[in-house]
Motif scaffolding. Sequence first.
Motif, PDB file in Angstrom:
ATOM      1  N   PHE A 123     -22.630 -32.965  -7.836  1.00 17.71           N
ATOM      2  CA  PHE A 123     -21.402 -32.366  -7.310  1.00 17.71           C
ATOM      3  C   PHE A 123     -21.586 -30.868  -7.156  1.00 17.71           C
ATOM      4  O   PHE A 123     -22.102 -30.197  -8.046  1.00 17.71           O
ATOM      5  CB  PHE A 123     -20.224 -32.632  -8.243  1.00 17.71           C
ATOM      6  N   ILE A 124     -21.147 -30.366  -6.000  1.00 17.58           N
ATOM      7  CA  ILE A 124     -21.159 -28.929  -5.730  1.00 17.58           C
ATOM      8  C   ILE A 124     -19.734 -28.487  -5.428  1.00 17.58           C
ATOM      9  O   ILE A 124     -19.074 -29.059  -4.561  1.00 17.58           O
ATOM     10  CB  ILE A 124     -22.072 -28.593  -4.533  1.00 17.58           C
ATOM     11  N   ALA A 125     -19.253 -27.504  -6.155  1.00 14.46           N
ATOM     12  CA  ALA A 125     -17.967 -26.885  -5.852  1.00 14.46           C
ATOM     13  C   ALA A 125     -18.240 -25.746  -4.879  1.00 14.46           C
ATOM     14  O   ALA A 125     -18.972 -24.813  -5.200  1.00 14.46           O
ATOM     15  CB  ALA A 125     -17.306 -26.363  -7.130  1.00 14.46           C
ATOM     16  N   GLY A 146     -23.380 -25.378  -8.446  1.00 13.25           N
ATOM     17  CA  GLY A 146     -23.818 -26.742  -8.684  1.00 13.25           C
ATOM     18  C   GLY A 146     -25.317 -26.763  -8.937  1.00 13.25           C
ATOM     19  O   GLY A 146     -25.969 -25.707  -8.990  1.00 13.25           O
ATOM     20  N   PRO A 147     -25.891 -27.955  -9.084  1.00 15.48           N
ATOM     21  CA  PRO A 147     -27.332 -28.060  -9.333  1.00 15.48           C
ATOM     22  C   PRO A 147     -28.140 -27.341  -8.250  1.00 15.48           C
ATOM     23  O   PRO A 147     -27.884 -27.507  -7.055  1.00 15.48           O
ATOM     24  CB  PRO A 147     -27.570 -29.572  -9.293  1.00 15.48           C
ATOM     25  N   ALA A 148     -29.120 -26.561  -8.674  1.00 15.73           N
ATOM     26  CA  ALA A 148     -29.858 -25.698  -7.744  1.00 15.73           C
ATOM     27  C   ALA A 148     -30.514 -26.483  -6.610  1.00 15.73           C
ATOM     28  O   ALA A 148     -30.477 -26.055  -5.443  1.00 15.73           O
ATOM     29  CB  ALA A 148     -30.915 -24.906  -8.510  1.00 15.73           C
ATOM     30  N   THR A 149     -31.095 -27.619  -6.914  1.00 12.44           N
ATOM     31  CA  THR A 149     -31.764 -28.422  -5.880  1.00 12.44           C
ATOM     32  C   THR A 149     -30.765 -28.923  -4.849  1.00 12.44           C
ATOM     33  O   THR A 149     -31.025 -28.907  -3.637  1.00 12.44           O
ATOM     34  CB  THR A 149     -32.499 -29.614  -6.510  1.00 12.44           C
ATOM     35  N   GLY A 170     -24.200 -19.936  -9.360  1.00 12.67           N
ATOM     36  CA  GLY A 170     -24.966 -20.606 -10.406  1.00 12.67           C
ATOM     37  C   GLY A 170     -24.679 -22.096 -10.470  1.00 12.67           C
ATOM     38  O   GLY A 170     -24.227 -22.701  -9.498  1.00 12.67           O
ATOM     39  N   GLU A 171     -24.934 -22.701 -11.608  1.00 14.87           N
ATOM     40  CA  GLU A 171     -24.822 -24.149 -11.732  1.00 14.87           C
ATOM     41  C   GLU A 171     -23.501 -24.615 -12.325  1.00 14.87           C
ATOM     42  O   GLU A 171     -23.154 -25.793 -12.228  1.00 14.87           O
ATOM     43  CB  GLU A 171     -25.997 -24.705 -12.552  1.00 14.87           C
ATOM     44  N   ASP A 172     -22.753 -23.736 -12.958  1.00 15.56           N
ATOM     45  CA  ASP A 172     -21.474 -24.091 -13.568  1.00 15.56           C
ATOM     46  C   ASP A 172     -20.406 -24.176 -12.477  1.00 15.56           C
ATOM     47  O   ASP A 172     -19.965 -23.153 -11.935  1.00 15.56           O
ATOM     48  CB  ASP A 172     -21.082 -23.047 -14.616  1.00 15.56           C
ATOM     49  N   VAL A 173     -19.965 -25.395 -12.147  1.00 13.68           N
ATOM     50  CA  VAL A 173     -19.051 -25.580 -11.018  1.00 13.68           C
ATOM     51  C   VAL A 173     -17.701 -24.904 -11.244  1.00 13.68           C
ATOM     52  O   VAL A 173     -16.962 -24.629 -10.287  1.00 13.68           O
ATOM     53  CB  VAL A 173     -18.838 -27.079 -10.710  1.00 13.68           C
ATOM     54  N   ARG A 174     -17.373 -24.618 -12.488  1.00 19.94           N
ATOM     55  CA  ARG A 174     -16.098 -23.934 -12.752  1.00 19.94           C
ATOM     56  C   ARG A 174     -16.101 -22.530 -12.169  1.00 19.94           C
ATOM     57  O   ARG A 174     -15.043 -22.003 -11.799  1.00 19.94           O
ATOM     58  CB  ARG A 174     -15.843 -23.852 -14.263  1.00 19.94           C
ATOM     59  N   LYS A 175     -17.279 -21.907 -12.078  1.00 14.50           N
ATOM     60  CA  LYS A 175     -17.358 -20.502 -11.675  1.00 14.50           C
ATOM     61  C   LYS A 175     -16.949 -20.281 -10.218  1.00 14.50           C
ATOM     62  O   LYS A 175     -16.278 -19.299  -9.900  1.00 14.50           O
ATOM     63  CB  LYS A 175     -18.773 -19.963 -11.919  1.00 14.50           C
ATOM     64  N   SER A 176     -17.352 -21.181  -9.326  1.00 10.36           N
ATOM     65  CA  SER A 176     -16.958 -20.988  -7.923  1.00 10.36           C
ATOM     66  C   SER A 176     -15.465 -21.236  -7.749  1.00 10.36           C
ATOM     67  O   SER A 176     -14.796 -20.553  -6.961  1.00 10.36           O
ATOM     68  CB  SER A 176     -17.775 -21.884  -6.986  1.00 10.36           C
ATOM     69  N   SER A 177     -14.915 -22.201  -8.490  1.00 13.40           N
ATOM     70  CA  SER A 177     -13.474 -22.425  -8.443  1.00 13.40           C
ATOM     71  C   SER A 177     -12.720 -21.204  -8.968  1.00 13.40           C
ATOM     72  O   SER A 177     -11.691 -20.809  -8.415  1.00 13.40           O
ATOM     73  CB  SER A 177     -13.096 -23.665  -9.261  1.00 13.40           C
TER      74      SER A 177
END
Length: 319
Positions: A123-125, A146-149, A170-177
Amino acid sequence: MISSTPRVGWYGLGSMGLGMSLNLQKYFQANNLPPLRYSNRTLSKGDALRDAGAIPGDFGTVVQSSDVIFTMISTDDVLVALMKDVVAMGFSLEGKIFVDSSTVHPETSEWVSKHLNDHGASFIAAPVFGASTVAAAGTLIFAVAGPATAVETIRPLITDIMGRSIIDMGEDVRKSSLLKISGNILVISFMEVIAEAQVFAEKTDIGTKQMEEFIGNMFGSVLQSYSKRITSGAYAPLLETGPGFAAALASKDMKHALSIADGHNVRLHTLETASKRLNTAREYAGECLDSSAIYGVGRMEAGMSFWSQNSRQGNESSK
């Protein structure tokens, strides 16, 4: 394993989603790539997409036929329900990438990420900054986490197709939200301040046209465009036209921001005022309002009508 040319699906064809998906389909068609598959609660909203060569279908078929699935929906509840439904359908989600470009609470993004990861999907936010006209022009700003790949897989589907830039969170989807909600704090606060200035300009006979000219010259075209949503009457559009950034969605976004701020002992005074005014506007004039309808309440508080000369004049259709 996703190939270098992933099959792409789309769900959600509101004013933002339609413009974004059309740009994606036009890119696929111009480069002789597999067409976009799409779904929506009201499938006829995708007629322009179908005419551009995309393939309609139910959500389950879109997911099964796609490696990457974009969603652009209105509320957290809709996103959660979609993700529960797709898991309940029972087919494999292994290796699939889901990309949500909606504005949802960080905890919702976190829940969706875990829910999909438990079933082999990523999942990518990827919430976006920009109005529907910006979406149609393909110049949105994406905040991606989300996951870098997986992020690297979807990057070519965004840059210079749907968006002009990507902010890597980065990878923590909360951060973009969180960044998206922070951005909306600024957008709605700017609108509140401009609405106040325009009410002041009208009451003191400075003139709204002159105030708008000053805003553009001093602060640039973006803030001037916010002023134009007020002075053009777009804050209360004709019922058959509909709003740009719906008041109900703006209220939802402010509720998220205020709840997160409260949890961190932060006060957002301007946003609190804007939220109260927008909710008052919705109670007074219904849901066919733009987020800039805080201006109408500002007018009322200053002893004027909610409706301006350029807005619709009530809650009945002007036809």
